[in-house]
Design a protein around this motif. Structure first.
Motif, PDB file in Angstrom:
ATOM      1  N   TYR A  10     -26.670  21.474 -11.638  1.00  0.00           N
ATOM      2  CA  TYR A  10     -28.026  21.135 -11.231  1.00  0.00           C
ATOM      3  C   TYR A  10     -29.054  22.169 -11.677  1.00  0.00           C
ATOM      4  O   TYR A  10     -30.221  21.837 -11.886  1.00  0.00           O
ATOM      5  CB  TYR A  10     -28.088  20.830  -9.740  1.00  0.00           C
ATOM      6  CG  TYR A  10     -27.450  19.494  -9.482  1.00  0.00           C
ATOM      7  CD1 TYR A  10     -28.133  18.319  -9.770  1.00  0.00           C
ATOM      8  CD2 TYR A  10     -26.145  19.393  -9.028  1.00  0.00           C
ATOM      9  CE1 TYR A  10     -27.530  17.085  -9.588  1.00  0.00           C
ATOM     10  CE2 TYR A  10     -25.544  18.159  -8.842  1.00  0.00           C
ATOM     11  CZ  TYR A  10     -26.242  17.013  -9.127  1.00  0.00           C
ATOM     12  OH  TYR A  10     -25.652  15.792  -8.967  1.00  0.00           O
ATOM     13  N   VAL A  51     -28.490  18.862  -5.371  1.00  0.00           N
ATOM     14  CA  VAL A  51     -27.363  19.770  -5.174  1.00  0.00           C
ATOM     15  C   VAL A  51     -26.917  19.760  -3.714  1.00  0.00           C
ATOM     16  O   VAL A  51     -25.716  19.760  -3.417  1.00  0.00           O
ATOM     17  CB  VAL A  51     -27.669  21.191  -5.692  1.00  0.00           C
ATOM     18  CG1 VAL A  51     -28.564  21.968  -4.755  1.00  0.00           C
ATOM     19  CG2 VAL A  51     -26.389  21.967  -5.936  1.00  0.00           C
ATOM     20  N   THR A  74     -29.123  27.563  -6.802  1.00  0.00           N
ATOM     21  CA  THR A  74     -29.367  26.613  -7.883  1.00  0.00           C
ATOM     22  C   THR A  74     -30.757  26.820  -8.472  1.00  0.00           C
ATOM     23  O   THR A  74     -30.921  26.893  -9.698  1.00  0.00           O
ATOM     24  CB  THR A  74     -29.227  25.165  -7.367  1.00  0.00           C
ATOM     25  OG1 THR A  74     -27.929  25.009  -6.820  1.00  0.00           O
ATOM     26  CG2 THR A  74     -29.453  24.160  -8.471  1.00  0.00           C
TER      27      THR A  74
END
Length: 149
Positions: A10, A51, A74
């Motif tokens: 991601y 995510v 992320t």
């Protein structure tokens, strides 16, 4: 799929969305419009949401702090990838873009590439933290069972 793979997947997706949007803006001659940079936050929010959603679906993880951390990791990784992309663009493709960035109201001034790197890093980290907390508002009670009275 383990959490590290989800984070990387991601983070790359966010980076590709931001990069694709930048290239699209460049094709239309809008790369000098600083207001369009605010849309990058939208791409970060989408990536963070995905995510966390995948982590809940795959690992059944509903702990607030775990998912918040996953969103932060992320988005921070995506920020780093994106900054590397901007530096590569300036160094290899369009050195004049440094002037465009210096003339934008978001950065403003006569900054070096290193100073722009730091500025983008701070800006990206702030959006990562804010974005992760925003998305977690939708998932904070995900593990709570709603009782019908």
């Amino acid at each position: 799929m383990n959490q590290k793979k989800i984070i990387i997947k991601y983070a790359v997706l966010i980076t590709l969305m931001i990069g694709g949007f930048f290239l699209l803006s460049t094709l239309f001659g809008l790369e000098e419009n600083p207001y369009l940079r605010f849309l990058n936050l939208l791409f970060v929010l989408i990536g963070i949401r995905e995510v966390i959603k995948r982590n809940i679906e795959i690992h059944k993880e509903t702990n607030y702090l775990v998912n918040l951390g996953l969103g932060l990791q992320t988005s921070v990784l995506a920020v780093i990838f994106s900054i590397i992309g901007v530096i590569g663009y300036i160094e290899l493709i369009n050195p004049n873009f440094l002037l465009v960035m210096n003339n934008s109201f978001l950065i403003g001034g006569d900054l070096s590439l290193a100073e722009i790197f730091i500025t983008l890093l701070i800006e990206g980290m702030a959006s990562s933290f804010i974005g992760s907390f925003i998305v977690m508002q939708f998932y904070k009670n995900h593990d709570k069972i709603v009782s019908v009275v």
